[in-house]
Design a protein around this motif. Structure first.
Motif: not given
Lengths: 93, 93
Positions: B34, B38, B81, B84-85, B89
């Motif tokens: 986190h 990105l 990445t 996880n993003s 969301k």
């Protein structure tokens, strides 16, 4: 029209230079570095500094510029990562 | 003994290649991305792929090797990445 190989090199150099900025901006904004690897930033910053030195030695301006520009945000991220990892260590004592 | 300029280039290439590993190992171990940007990983991975392509075009083996080796852990970190993003969301919906 002939395909210009150097364009690929320039595009690569531009990516290498600008990629440092979003990360530096993110750590500047959040001051959060805990999922960033200190080993990565130490080795990468050394690598960028060596590429810049190599650029000077072979007198290659694009190499000097791309790495000189990228070195600043890279060192900033490295600095904050070191500072935060020290703070975490002193808290856990 | 003459100073060999190429050594600086090789040292830089080695740093660029190995720097990707500690970060990939860290995200592999913790699955935590986190504080990673990105934007950085997308641009950097593109840059590494372009350097490798440039290496093929100018037939420069050290450039192909250094960037080929670094591309694998870089893409792995990028993949986690992104994953996880997306998860973050969908949680915030």
């Amino acid at each position: 029209m002939e395909f210009n190989v150097a364009i690929v090199g320039y595009a690569a150099g531009i990516c290498s230079a600008i990629c440092q900025f979003p990360q530096a901006y993110k750590v500047f904004r959040t001051k959060d570095t805990h999922s960033i690897s200190l080993g990565m930033y130490a080795t990468m910053s050394l690598g960028v500094a060596l590429w810049m030195t190599y650029g000077f030695l072979i007198a290659d301006m694009p190499m000097i510029l791309a790495n000189g520009v990228g070195l600043v945000p890279s060192l900033y991220t490295l600095y904050l990562t070191i500072r935060n990892s020290k703070a975490v260590k002193s808290q856990s004592k």
